[in-house]
Design a protein around this motif. Structure first.
Motif, PDB file in Angstrom:
ATOM      1  N   ILE A   1       2.989   5.965  -2.653  1.00 51.62           N
ATOM      2  CA  ILE A   1       4.284   7.186  -3.294  1.00 51.62           C
ATOM      3  C   ILE A   1       4.409   6.971  -4.906  1.00 51.62           C
ATOM      4  CG2 ILE A   1       7.133   6.812  -3.587  1.00 51.62           C
ATOM      5  CD1 ILE A   1       7.002   5.156  -0.531  1.00 51.62           C
ATOM      6  N   VAL A   2       3.627   5.866  -5.527  1.00 56.42           N
ATOM      7  CA  VAL A   2       3.824   6.495  -7.301  1.00 56.42           C
ATOM      8  C   VAL A   2       2.808   6.968  -7.645  1.00 56.42           C
ATOM      9  CG1 VAL A   2       3.586   5.199  -9.261  1.00 56.42           C
ATOM     10  CG2 VAL A   2       4.590   4.308  -7.136  1.00 56.42           C
ATOM     11  N   CYS A   3       1.365   6.904  -6.803  1.00 54.18           N
ATOM     12  CA  CYS A   3       0.475   7.909  -6.632  1.00 54.18           C
ATOM     13  C   CYS A   3       1.374   9.210  -5.848  1.00 54.18           C
ATOM     14  CB  CYS A   3      -0.576   7.917  -6.321  1.00 54.18           C
ATOM     15  SG  CYS A   3      -1.428   6.788  -7.083  1.00 54.18           S
ATOM     16  N   ASN A   4       1.541   9.426  -5.306  1.00 55.22           N
ATOM     17  CA  ASN A   4       2.398  10.457  -5.178  1.00 55.22           C
ATOM     18  C   ASN A   4       3.094  11.227  -6.055  1.00 55.22           C
ATOM     19  OD1 ASN A   4       2.241  13.063  -3.183  1.00 55.22           O
ATOM     20  ND2 ASN A   4       4.087  12.722  -2.119  1.00 55.22           N
TER      21      ASN A   4
ATOM     22  N   VAL B   1       1.251  -1.142   0.297  1.00 52.48           N
ATOM     23  CA  VAL B   1       0.191   0.196  -0.182  1.00 52.48           C
ATOM     24  C   VAL B   1       1.146   1.215   0.183  1.00 52.48           C
ATOM     25  CG1 VAL B   1      -1.401   1.449   1.116  1.00 52.48           C
ATOM     26  CG2 VAL B   1      -2.162  -1.386   1.663  1.00 52.48           C
ATOM     27  N   LEU B   2       2.025   1.566   0.522  1.00 55.19           N
ATOM     28  CA  LEU B   2       3.176   2.096   0.820  1.00 55.19           C
ATOM     29  C   LEU B   2       3.650   2.839  -0.695  1.00 55.19           C
ATOM     30  CD1 LEU B   2       4.778   4.902   1.992  1.00 55.19           C
ATOM     31  CD2 LEU B   2       6.327   2.448   3.042  1.00 55.19           C
ATOM     32  N   LEU B   3       3.872   2.181  -1.189  1.00 56.81           N
ATOM     33  CA  LEU B   3       4.039   1.420  -2.615  1.00 56.81           C
ATOM     34  C   LEU B   3       3.342   2.651  -3.554  1.00 56.81           C
ATOM     35  CD1 LEU B   3       6.786   1.235  -4.570  1.00 56.81           C
ATOM     36  CD2 LEU B   3       5.626  -1.060  -4.602  1.00 56.81           C
ATOM     37  N   ALA B   4       2.315   1.895  -3.579  1.00 60.83           N
ATOM     38  CA  ALA B   4       1.235   2.784  -3.798  1.00 60.83           C
ATOM     39  C   ALA B   4       0.931   3.804  -4.110  1.00 60.83           C
ATOM     40  CB  ALA B   4      -0.156   2.710  -3.971  1.00 60.83           C
TER      41      ALA B   4
END
Length: 176
Positions: A34-37, A29-32
């Motif tokens: 970060i990618v969205c940000n 979830v954190l990776l997702a």
């Protein structure tokens, strides 16, 4: 070093395993997030403080809830260059003293001072000081207390296993 199970460790270790395994999904979830940000910031030129704070919160939750799991599986950071060269009984003595003299007192201090820290945040309805930041600051602060409570439970479980290894197991004679 393989430690024997105890009744307490058989009770709490599966719970710590479940929490550790469930917590591992936070990193996806954190990776997702970060990618969205990154996409919002660099492709659409729109940064969102909420995404940055969610990143910090997810990282905190993953780290704090993973501490007990790491201790339980002996996957925590230590100076293995020295530790791995010792006999199992010497390793067990070092772990026993480390838990009793350093880890448990530190956990106790974190819980003694952490609970009022969370309660104060809850009572005052603390929110992020950043414009557009997240509300309910007490929720992320409570993860600190929960994480140290889980670490304390893992430390007690490991302590019972070390005690059995050193004093009650078939190799207890080697411990002296």
């Amino acid at each position: 070093m393989e430690l024997p199970e105890t009744p307490f460790s058989r009770l709490v270790d599966p719970v710590l395993d479940w929490i550790g395994n469930a917590t591992s999904w936070i990193w996806v979830v954190l990776l997702a997030v970060i990618v969205c940000n990154v996409v919002l910031r660099y492709a659409l030129a729109e940064g969102r403080i909420e995404f940055e704070e969610i990143q910090w919160h997810l990282y905190s939750v993953g780290f704090m809830l993973g501490l007990g799991y790491a201790l339980q599986h002996d996957a925590h950071v230590r100076v293995d260059v020295l530790h791995e060269r010792f006999r199992p009984s010497t390793q067990a003595w070092i772990d026993l003293y480390g838990i009793v003299l350093f880890l448990l007192p530190f956990i106790a201090l974190m819980l003694i001072y952490g609970v009022p820290f969370v309660v104060d945040s809850f009572v005052t309805s603390e929110i992020s000081s950043s414009p557009g930041g997240l509300p309910y600051r007490w929720a992320i602060k409570s993860v600190l207390v929960i994480g140290f409570a889980l670490l304390g439970i893992a430390a007690l479980s490991r302590l019972t296993r070390l005690w059995k290894f050193l004093f009650l197991g078939p190799r207890a004679g080697d411990a002296r």
